[in-house]
Design a protein around this motif. Structure first.
Motif, PDB file in Angstrom:
ATOM      1  N   VAL A  35       0.800  -1.142   0.162  1.00  0.00           N
ATOM      2  CA  VAL A  35       0.073   0.066   0.025  1.00  0.00           C
ATOM      3  C   VAL A  35       0.651   1.107   0.263  1.00  0.00           C
ATOM      4  N   THR A  37       1.238   5.542   0.003  1.00  0.00           N
ATOM      5  CA  THR A  37       0.364   6.780   0.257  1.00  0.00           C
ATOM      6  C   THR A  37       1.346   8.049  -0.181  1.00  0.00           C
ATOM      7  N   ARG A  39       1.258  12.420  -0.618  1.00  0.00           N
ATOM      8  CA  ARG A  39       0.481  13.689  -0.021  1.00  0.00           C
ATOM      9  C   ARG A  39       1.127  14.719  -1.256  1.00  0.00           C
ATOM     10  N   MET A  45       6.827   9.311   0.482  1.00  0.00           N
ATOM     11  CA  MET A  45       5.660   8.462   0.414  1.00  0.00           C
ATOM     12  C   MET A  45       5.811   7.617   1.312  1.00  0.00           C
ATOM     13  N   THR A  46       4.830   6.895   1.630  1.00  0.00           N
ATOM     14  CA  THR A  46       4.857   5.764   2.406  1.00  0.00           C
ATOM     15  C   THR A  46       4.460   4.532   1.751  1.00  0.00           C
ATOM     16  N   GLU A  51       8.495   5.237   5.437  1.00  0.00           N
ATOM     17  CA  GLU A  51       8.632   6.470   4.742  1.00  0.00           C
ATOM     18  C   GLU A  51       9.763   6.360   3.595  1.00  0.00           C
ATOM     19  N   TRP A 148      -8.691   9.268  -3.313  1.00  0.00           N
ATOM     20  CA  TRP A 148      -8.236  10.367  -2.999  1.00  0.00           C
ATOM     21  C   TRP A 148      -8.777  10.928  -1.828  1.00  0.00           C
ATOM     22  N   ASP A 149      -8.039  11.732  -0.908  1.00  0.00           N
ATOM     23  CA  ASP A 149      -8.828  12.224   0.231  1.00  0.00           C
ATOM     24  C   ASP A 149      -8.534  13.691   0.230  1.00  0.00           C
ATOM     25  N   THR A 152      -6.962  15.782   3.339  1.00  0.00           N
ATOM     26  CA  THR A 152      -5.656  15.603   3.675  1.00  0.00           C
ATOM     27  C   THR A 152      -4.680  15.919   2.402  1.00  0.00           C
ATOM     28  N   THR A 154      -4.258  13.669  -0.019  1.00  0.00           N
ATOM     29  CA  THR A 154      -3.729  12.370  -0.010  1.00  0.00           C
ATOM     30  C   THR A 154      -4.229  11.416  -1.045  1.00  0.00           C
ATOM     31  N   THR A 156      -3.932   7.313  -2.086  1.00  0.00           N
ATOM     32  CA  THR A 156      -3.624   6.147  -1.431  1.00  0.00           C
ATOM     33  C   THR A 156      -3.959   5.131  -2.408  1.00  0.00           C
ATOM     34  N   THR A 158      -3.696   1.146  -3.386  1.00  0.00           N
ATOM     35  CA  THR A 158      -3.882  -0.103  -2.824  1.00  0.00           C
ATOM     36  C   THR A 158      -4.100  -1.234  -3.800  1.00  0.00           C
TER      37      THR A 158
END
Length: 163
Positions: A35, A37, A39, A45-46, A51, A148-149, A152, A154, A156, A158
């Motif tokens: 996964v 992520t 921003r 990124m994670t 990170e 998409w958030d 934030t 962000t 993600t 997945t």
């Protein structure tokens, strides 16, 4: 014809690179997909909570252009287990993962995935000497769901569950 030969040569190079990719393996011998992520505005990124830099040593961060998130995708695609190559002669980015090959050309909204052609919402671009590509198109092409958030800023990525 020159472009096709150049793309095929690049594809051959990617095939060599992808045969050595390492991935975590489940007990049923399928790869564990991470996964990821990202921003907007952050150069980090994670990947499964760890990170990493998106563009190591350069500090490049994702940006939004015409409602689409663009970023230098090498670290993201490699985290997915894929490979990235650049054809300077044709300004083409070649991405490969698990038998899927994508061709995206700087300044062109035309993109190719294996034998199919697509029209992108926004063309890949060069910004600050970095190649910026639309992450949704690439992630979905490699079997990832994209969320998409807005709050934030962000994204993600997945992995879709195997069928």
């Amino acid at each position: 014809m020159k472009k096709i030969i150049s793309a095929l040569l690049t594809l051959s190079i990617i095939t060599v690179f992808t045969t050595g990719c390492a991935a975590q393996i489940r007990s049923d011998n399928t790869a564990v997909e991470p996964v990821i992520t990202l921003r907007i505005g952050s150069p980090a990124m994670t990947v499964d909570g760890a990170e990493r830099e998106i563009d190591p040593g350069r500090g490049t961060a994702p940006v939004v252009e015409n409602g689409r998130t663009l970023l230098p995708v090498r670290a993201v695609v490699e985290a997915m287990g894929g490979a990235v190559a650049w054809d300077d002669e044709t300004s083409t980015v070649v991405l490969a993962k698990d038998g899927t090959v994508m061709l995206l050309v700087i300044g062109s909204r035309a993109a190719f995935v294996n034998e199919a052609s697509y029209t992108l919402d926004v063309a890949p671009a060069i910004a600050g000497d970095r190649t910026m590509l639309p992450i949704r198109f690439i992630a979905e092409g490699f079997g990832y769901a994209v969320a998409w958030d807005e709050d934030t800023q962000t994204v993600t990525l997945t992995p879709d569950a195997p069928e």
